[in-house]
Design a protein around this motif. Sequence first.
Motif, PDB file in Angstrom:
ATOM      1  N   VAL A  25      42.710 -34.567 112.501  1.00 53.11           N
ATOM      2  CA  VAL A  25      41.651 -35.368 113.121  1.00 53.11           C
ATOM      3  C   VAL A  25      42.294 -36.493 113.922  1.00 53.11           C
ATOM      4  N   THR A  26      41.785 -36.691 115.129  1.00 55.81           N
ATOM      5  CA  THR A  26      42.294 -37.749 115.978  1.00 55.81           C
ATOM      6  C   THR A  26      41.411 -38.985 115.850  1.00 55.81           C
ATOM      7  N   VAL A  27      42.015 -40.078 115.442  1.00 58.23           N
ATOM      8  CA  VAL A  27      41.332 -41.377 115.379  1.00 58.23           C
ATOM      9  C   VAL A  27      41.880 -42.196 116.531  1.00 58.23           C
ATOM     10  N   ARG A  28      40.985 -42.868 117.244  1.00 64.35           N
ATOM     11  CA  ARG A  28      41.393 -43.664 118.399  1.00 64.35           C
ATOM     12  C   ARG A  28      41.109 -45.142 118.140  1.00 64.35           C
ATOM     13  N   PHE A  29      41.799 -45.977 118.893  1.00 64.99           N
ATOM     14  CA  PHE A  29      41.491 -47.404 118.875  1.00 64.99           C
ATOM     15  C   PHE A  29      40.176 -47.585 119.616  1.00 64.99           C
ATOM     16  N   GLY A  30      39.343 -48.486 119.126  1.00 62.80           N
ATOM     17  CA  GLY A  30      38.054 -48.685 119.774  1.00 62.80           C
ATOM     18  C   GLY A  30      37.519 -50.071 119.572  1.00 62.80           C
ATOM     19  N   GLY A  31      36.355 -50.306 120.137  1.00 60.27           N
ATOM     20  CA  GLY A  31      35.729 -51.619 120.079  1.00 60.27           C
ATOM     21  C   GLY A  31      34.733 -51.739 118.952  1.00 60.27           C
ATOM     22  N   ASN A  32      33.839 -52.694 119.102  1.00 57.86           N
ATOM     23  CA  ASN A  32      32.856 -53.000 118.064  1.00 57.86           C
ATOM     24  C   ASN A  32      31.692 -52.030 118.015  1.00 57.86           C
ATOM     25  N   SER A  33      31.586 -51.108 118.956  1.00 54.21           N
ATOM     26  CA  SER A  33      30.417 -50.239 119.028  1.00 54.21           C
ATOM     27  C   SER A  33      30.596 -48.910 118.297  1.00 54.21           C
ATOM     28  N   ALA A  34      31.659 -48.743 117.557  1.00 58.66           N
ATOM     29  CA  ALA A  34      31.912 -47.485 116.864  1.00 58.66           C
ATOM     30  C   ALA A  34      30.914 -47.279 115.726  1.00 58.66           C
ATOM     31  N   ARG A  35      30.488 -46.025 115.536  1.00 55.40           N
ATOM     32  CA  ARG A  35      29.588 -45.710 114.423  1.00 55.40           C
ATOM     33  C   ARG A  35      30.327 -45.771 113.101  1.00 55.40           C
ATOM     34  N   ARG A  36      31.590 -45.378 113.110  1.00 57.02           N
ATOM     35  CA  ARG A  36      32.432 -45.438 111.915  1.00 57.02           C
ATOM     36  C   ARG A  36      33.709 -46.159 112.314  1.00 57.02           C
ATOM     37  N   GLU A  37      34.031 -47.192 111.552  1.00 55.98           N
ATOM     38  CA  GLU A  37      35.148 -48.039 111.944  1.00 55.98           C
ATOM     39  C   GLU A  37      36.088 -48.298 110.774  1.00 55.98           C
ATOM     40  N   ILE A  38      37.381 -48.269 111.076  1.00 57.65           N
ATOM     41  CA  ILE A  38      38.410 -48.700 110.143  1.00 57.65           C
ATOM     42  C   ILE A  38      38.941 -50.010 110.708  1.00 57.65           C
ATOM     43  N   LEU A  39      38.617 -51.100 110.037  1.00 58.82           N
ATOM     44  CA  LEU A  39      38.982 -52.437 110.492  1.00 58.82           C
ATOM     45  C   LEU A  39      40.158 -52.935 109.674  1.00 58.82           C
ATOM     46  N   ILE A  40      41.206 -53.390 110.368  1.00 59.88           N
ATOM     47  CA  ILE A  40      42.376 -53.893 109.647  1.00 59.88           C
ATOM     48  C   ILE A  40      42.746 -55.282 110.156  1.00 59.88           C
ATOM     49  N   GLY A  41      43.362 -56.043 109.262  1.00 57.20           N
ATOM     50  CA  GLY A  41      43.835 -57.370 109.647  1.00 57.20           C
ATOM     51  C   GLY A  41      44.058 -58.265 108.447  1.00 57.20           C
ATOM     52  N   ARG A  42      44.502 -59.478 108.740  1.00 50.25           N
ATOM     53  CA  ARG A  42      44.747 -60.462 107.683  1.00 50.25           C
ATOM     54  C   ARG A  42      43.427 -60.954 107.115  1.00 50.25           C
ATOM     55  N   ILE A  43      43.431 -61.253 105.847  1.00 49.99           N
ATOM     56  CA  ILE A  43      42.221 -61.638 105.129  1.00 49.99           C
ATOM     57  C   ILE A  43      41.636 -62.962 105.613  1.00 49.99           C
ATOM     58  N   ASP A  44      42.434 -63.800 106.272  1.00 48.41           N
ATOM     59  CA  ASP A  44      41.937 -65.097 106.720  1.00 48.41           C
ATOM     60  C   ASP A  44      41.227 -65.044 108.075  1.00 48.41           C
ATOM     61  N   LEU A  45      41.180 -63.891 108.726  1.00 45.34           N
ATOM     62  CA  LEU A  45      40.532 -63.767 110.029  1.00 45.34           C
ATOM     63  C   LEU A  45      39.015 -63.661 109.865  1.00 45.34           C
ATOM     64  N   THR A  46      38.291 -64.269 110.792  1.00 42.60           N
ATOM     65  CA  THR A  46      36.829 -64.330 110.706  1.00 42.60           C
ATOM     66  C   THR A  46      36.199 -62.945 110.643  1.00 42.60           C
ATOM     67  N   ARG A  47      36.634 -62.043 111.478  1.00 36.17           N
ATOM     68  CA  ARG A  47      36.042 -60.691 111.501  1.00 36.17           C
ATOM     69  C   ARG A  47      36.258 -59.970 110.169  1.00 36.17           C
ATOM     70  N   ILE A  48      37.412 -60.155 109.563  1.00 31.36           N
ATOM     71  CA  ILE A  48      37.690 -59.558 108.255  1.00 31.36           C
ATOM     72  C   ILE A  48      36.808 -60.204 107.195  1.00 31.36           C
TER      73      ILE A  48
END
Length: 173
Positions: free
Chosen positions: A84-107
């Motif tokens: 399965v190919t997963v691509r980088f995408g924006g905020n409009s994805a129906r299914r999203e894998i969000l990664i980052g540091r725990i101190d970030l607002t979006r996280i």
Amino acid sequence: MKTTLTRTFILRTAILGAFAFAGVGANAQTPKPQIIPAPKQLTANEGKFDIGLDTRMALADGQSAEDRFAAQDFIDDVKQAAGVTVRFGGNSARREILIGRIDLTRIQQALKRAALDSSQQLSDEGYILSVGLHEVVVAGKTATGTFYGLQTLKQLVRGDSANAFIPGMKIVD
């Protein structure tokens, strides 16, 4: 004599039925995933996150080279393990894998949606991994923690790579 045979038959049927029912119950339970090293806390949820064409990888900090590297490593592994190919995408994805540091607002917002306490004490290599129906959040205390969280996510995908899904759960390590 006929009464004894009838009672014996009923008793044997009841015992066989009990064993059959116990076997069905055992098969209906979802086994806990094997994660190495074992996380400090793992809570299974209902449902699963299906990885498909509408799945996008999102970086909470688009400038983080470490997170981009870890995300690309995960994308490459999913392609190899599940096809399965997963691509980088924006905020409009129906299914999203969000990664980052725990101190970030979006996280922080994503962990709040998942009903997770983001103020937990984590080591520098610690992470929180939340898998829901439409969103996966991998939040590390540092970039190293985020990388380790994605390594755990890779193990979960490999656990059932034929179906390309991640079982619903919350992990704190």
